[in-house]
Design a protein around this motif. Structure first.
Motif, PDB file in Angstrom:
ATOM      1  N   MET A  84      -1.138  16.386  -9.981  1.00  0.00           N
ATOM      2  CA  MET A  84      -0.166  15.603  -9.235  1.00  0.00           C
ATOM      3  C   MET A  84      -0.823  14.504  -8.396  1.00  0.00           C
ATOM      4  N   SER A  85      -2.131  14.461  -8.361  1.00  0.00           N
ATOM      5  CA  SER A  85      -2.815  13.540  -7.463  1.00  0.00           C
ATOM      6  C   SER A  85      -2.554  12.075  -7.775  1.00  0.00           C
ATOM      7  N   GLY A  86      -2.221  11.754  -8.998  1.00  0.00           N
ATOM      8  CA  GLY A  86      -1.933  10.364  -9.328  1.00  0.00           C
ATOM      9  C   GLY A  86      -0.756   9.815  -8.563  1.00  0.00           C
ATOM     10  N   PHE A  87       0.116  10.717  -8.126  1.00  0.00           N
ATOM     11  CA  PHE A  87       1.289  10.283  -7.394  1.00  0.00           C
ATOM     12  C   PHE A  87       0.978  10.017  -5.922  1.00  0.00           C
ATOM     13  N   GLU A  88      -0.164  10.550  -5.437  1.00  0.00           N
ATOM     14  CA  GLU A  88      -0.485  10.401  -4.025  1.00  0.00           C
ATOM     15  C   GLU A  88      -0.692   8.951  -3.637  1.00  0.00           C
ATOM     16  N   TYR A  89      -1.257   8.168  -4.532  1.00  0.00           N
ATOM     17  CA  TYR A  89      -1.500   6.781  -4.177  1.00  0.00           C
ATOM     18  C   TYR A  89      -0.188   6.036  -3.993  1.00  0.00           C
ATOM     19  N   ASP A  90       0.843   6.484  -4.687  1.00  0.00           N
ATOM     20  CA  ASP A  90       2.164   5.889  -4.511  1.00  0.00           C
ATOM     21  C   ASP A  90       2.634   6.035  -3.062  1.00  0.00           C
TER      22      ASP A  90
ATOM     23  N   PHE B 224       3.898   2.258   2.195  1.00  0.00           N
ATOM     24  CA  PHE B 224       3.610   1.692   3.510  1.00  0.00           C
ATOM     25  C   PHE B 224       2.920   0.332   3.435  1.00  0.00           C
ATOM     26  N   THR B 225       2.196   0.081   2.354  1.00  0.00           N
ATOM     27  CA  THR B 225       1.417  -1.158   2.273  1.00  0.00           C
ATOM     28  C   THR B 225       2.019  -2.202   1.348  1.00  0.00           C
ATOM     29  N   GLY B 226       2.916  -1.789   0.456  1.00  0.00           N
ATOM     30  CA  GLY B 226       3.519  -2.731  -0.489  1.00  0.00           C
ATOM     31  C   GLY B 226       4.700  -3.466   0.112  1.00  0.00           C
ATOM     32  N   THR B 227       5.134  -4.465  -0.604  1.00  0.00           N
ATOM     33  CA  THR B 227       6.320  -5.216  -0.192  1.00  0.00           C
ATOM     34  C   THR B 227       7.484  -4.810  -1.082  1.00  0.00           C
ATOM     35  N   SER B 228       8.677  -5.115  -0.643  1.00  0.00           N
ATOM     36  CA  SER B 228       9.856  -4.815  -1.462  1.00  0.00           C
ATOM     37  C   SER B 228       9.752  -5.494  -2.821  1.00  0.00           C
ATOM     38  N   ALA B 229       9.240  -6.717  -2.846  1.00  0.00           N
ATOM     39  CA  ALA B 229       9.112  -7.458  -4.105  1.00  0.00           C
ATOM     40  C   ALA B 229       8.094  -6.799  -5.025  1.00  0.00           C
ATOM     41  N   SER B 230       6.959  -6.355  -4.474  1.00  0.00           N
ATOM     42  CA  SER B 230       5.929  -5.774  -5.331  1.00  0.00           C
ATOM     43  C   SER B 230       6.289  -4.368  -5.790  1.00  0.00           C
TER      44      SER B 230
ATOM     45  N   LEU C  27      -4.296   3.616 -11.450  1.00  0.00           N
ATOM     46  CA  LEU C  27      -3.410   4.251 -10.481  1.00  0.00           C
ATOM     47  C   LEU C  27      -3.895   4.075  -9.046  1.00  0.00           C
ATOM     48  N   VAL C  28      -5.210   4.093  -8.832  1.00  0.00           N
ATOM     49  CA  VAL C  28      -5.713   4.026  -7.450  1.00  0.00           C
ATOM     50  C   VAL C  28      -6.074   2.614  -7.012  1.00  0.00           C
ATOM     51  N   THR C  29      -5.942   1.659  -7.901  1.00  0.00           N
ATOM     52  CA  THR C  29      -6.244   0.274  -7.495  1.00  0.00           C
ATOM     53  C   THR C  29      -5.010  -0.631  -7.556  1.00  0.00           C
ATOM     54  N   ARG C  30      -3.912  -0.097  -8.038  1.00  0.00           N
ATOM     55  CA  ARG C  30      -2.715  -0.936  -8.188  1.00  0.00           C
ATOM     56  C   ARG C  30      -2.132  -1.290  -6.827  1.00  0.00           C
TER      57      ARG C  30
END
Length: 133
Positions: free
Chosen positions: A13-19, A24-30, A128-131
């Motif tokens: 499940m760790s791939g989902f952690e970066y989400d 918190f860091t992304g924008t609504s558009a991204s 997944l961890v750099t997107r």
């Protein structure tokens, strides 16, 4: 892939952690959705849990819920004062590395499709961890 390699569900499940970080860091558009949507829906993710470790007072805010916008603001204030986002990123990278190691530990194969598929899965862990969206 991680489960097939006999790793724990936590690793899988760790791939989902970066989400969690992107909320918190992304924008609504991204993101294609509103930023901070998880917390506004009452979903407590890794960055907030890490903040709660450092600021136990945050637990009472979380228990009150996030229907009150002031509680969202308070939780975010605590979040920005600690390393919750950075720790979440580090945790996601750690688990991505575990997943890549699990893939590498599978029996060798001379089949080119197997080799390409394994490399694609390893590449996916890096993506997944750099997107940023």
């Amino acid at each position: 892939m991680a489960l097939l390699s006999h790793h724990t569900l936590e690793v899988a499940m760790s791939g989902f952690e970066y989400d969690d970080v992107l909320d918190f860091t992304g924008t609504s558009a991204s993101l294609g959705k509103g930023s901070l949507s998880d917390i506004r829906q009452g979903v407590v993710t890794a960055p907030i849990l890490f903040a709660m470790e450092e600021f136990p007072r945050l637990k009472s805010v979380i228990q009150q819920g996030f229907d009150n916008p002031a509680n969202v603001d308070t939780a975010l204030e605590y979040l920005w004062k600690n390393r919750g986002i950075q720790r979440s990123k580090e945790l996601a990278i750690k688990h991505a590395n575990l997943v890549a190691a699990a893939i590498d530990s599978l029996p060798e194969s001379s089949n080119i499709d197997v080799t390409k598929s394994r490399q694609a899965l390893i590449n996916l862990t890096r993506i997944l961890v750099t997107r940023n969206k």
